[in-house]
Design a protein around this motif. Structure first.
Motif, PDB file in Angstrom:
ATOM      1  N   ARG A  19     -34.608 -43.670  -9.336  1.00  0.00           N
ATOM      2  CA  ARG A  19     -35.771 -44.521  -9.595  1.00  0.00           C
ATOM      3  C   ARG A  19     -35.312 -45.908 -10.022  1.00  0.00           C
ATOM      4  O   ARG A  19     -34.239 -46.074 -10.585  1.00  0.00           O
ATOM      5  N   ASN A  50     -44.068 -46.715  -8.467  1.00  0.00           N
ATOM      6  CA  ASN A  50     -45.316 -46.055  -8.833  1.00  0.00           C
ATOM      7  C   ASN A  50     -45.973 -46.597 -10.100  1.00  0.00           C
ATOM      8  O   ASN A  50     -47.003 -46.096 -10.515  1.00  0.00           O
ATOM      9  N   GLU A  52     -45.160 -46.467 -13.298  1.00  0.00           N
ATOM     10  CA  GLU A  52     -45.029 -45.754 -14.563  1.00  0.00           C
ATOM     11  C   GLU A  52     -44.336 -46.648 -15.589  1.00  0.00           C
ATOM     12  O   GLU A  52     -43.402 -47.376 -15.281  1.00  0.00           O
ATOM     13  N   TYR A  82     -38.522 -40.757  -2.824  1.00  0.00           N
ATOM     14  CA  TYR A  82     -38.613 -41.337  -4.163  1.00  0.00           C
ATOM     15  C   TYR A  82     -39.263 -40.326  -5.112  1.00  0.00           C
ATOM     16  O   TYR A  82     -40.293 -39.746  -4.801  1.00  0.00           O
ATOM     17  N   LYS A  84     -41.432 -38.495  -7.934  1.00  0.00           N
ATOM     18  CA  LYS A  84     -42.772 -38.744  -8.464  1.00  0.00           C
ATOM     19  C   LYS A  84     -42.678 -39.069  -9.945  1.00  0.00           C
ATOM     20  O   LYS A  84     -41.761 -38.649 -10.633  1.00  0.00           O
ATOM     21  N   SER A  87     -45.982 -37.569 -15.436  1.00  0.00           N
ATOM     22  CA  SER A  87     -47.254 -37.984 -16.008  1.00  0.00           C
ATOM     23  C   SER A  87     -47.249 -37.849 -17.522  1.00  0.00           C
ATOM     24  O   SER A  87     -46.806 -36.852 -18.069  1.00  0.00           O
ATOM     25  N   GLU A 114     -53.091 -38.706  -9.609  1.00  0.00           N
ATOM     26  CA  GLU A 114     -51.925 -39.392  -9.057  1.00  0.00           C
ATOM     27  C   GLU A 114     -52.043 -40.881  -9.337  1.00  0.00           C
ATOM     28  O   GLU A 114     -53.101 -41.473  -9.182  1.00  0.00           O
ATOM     29  N   THR A 115     -50.967 -41.482  -9.770  1.00  0.00           N
ATOM     30  CA  THR A 115     -50.956 -42.911 -10.045  1.00  0.00           C
ATOM     31  C   THR A 115     -51.004 -43.676  -8.733  1.00  0.00           C
ATOM     32  O   THR A 115     -50.208 -43.422  -7.840  1.00  0.00           O
ATOM     33  N   LYS A 117     -50.350 -46.435  -5.980  1.00  0.00           N
ATOM     34  CA  LYS A 117     -49.194 -47.283  -5.735  1.00  0.00           C
ATOM     35  C   LYS A 117     -49.573 -48.737  -5.960  1.00  0.00           C
ATOM     36  O   LYS A 117     -50.678 -49.157  -5.644  1.00  0.00           O
TER      37      LYS A 117
END
Length: 173
Positions: A19, A50, A52, A82, A84, A87, A114-115, A117
């Motif tokens: 990541r 994503n 985060e 990639y 995930k 959460s 789901e976050t 994009k």
């Protein structure tokens, strides 16, 4: 105390294999404790793909690329496998109803959503997809031209020209 990384640099974080994160901010921390004083730099990071959010110490980070080259790096970045985001969703029912009864709450999904994009990640993924397609067509063209050079068969040259025409059509879109 000078920070190692600057705003919008891309970094890798120990424990988050595969990541990449943007550096959003940094802070100098000076802790006074019974046995002495410790100083360190702490960074706030955002996952470049994503979105985060994460905090990490400077010792846990490695530079991927500086902010001047971050856009180019992300455009060429392969996001096919990639990882995930982990959460960190907290539901209000956990606090107001209690964790035991939270599952009984009407209309509350226990699975994290789901976050979405980020626009930056979506465009980088689209560019990477187009690049892979173009690379595949170039490989096919080169293969036909090598076969034509090796055997002199006009059929290989015709197929190579067809692939070239397809690349031109795709570039015109």
């Amino acid at each position: 105390m000078n920070p190692t990384f600057s705003f919008d640099d891309l970094v890798a974080v120990d424990g988050y294999l595969g990541r990449i994160f943007y550096v959003d901010s940094w802070r100098e921390v000076k802790e006074h404790e019974e046995w002495g004083v410790s100083e360190y730099v702490e960074y706030s990071l955002t996952d470049a793909i994503n979105g985060e959010w994460l905090e990490a110490f400077d010792t846990d980070l490695r530079l991927v690329c500086r902010k001047e080259n971050a856009g180019d790096y992300l455009m060429a970045f392969d996001m096919t496998d990639y990882p995930k985001a982990a959460s960190a969703t907290v539901h209000w029912t956990d606090y107001f109803i209690g964790i035991d009864r939270a599952e009984e709450a009407v209309g509350m999904a226990r699975e994290p959503k789901e976050t979405p994009k980020t626009a930056r990640a979506a465009s980088a993924q689209e560019v990477a997809k187009r690049k892979r397609k173009t690379d595949g067509l170039l490989d096919e063209y080169n293969d036909y031209m090598r076969l034509y050079a090796a055997f002199g068969d006009a059929e290989y040259k015709t197929k190579a020209e067809g692939v070239l025409a397809k690349m031109r059509r795709e570039a015109g879109e």
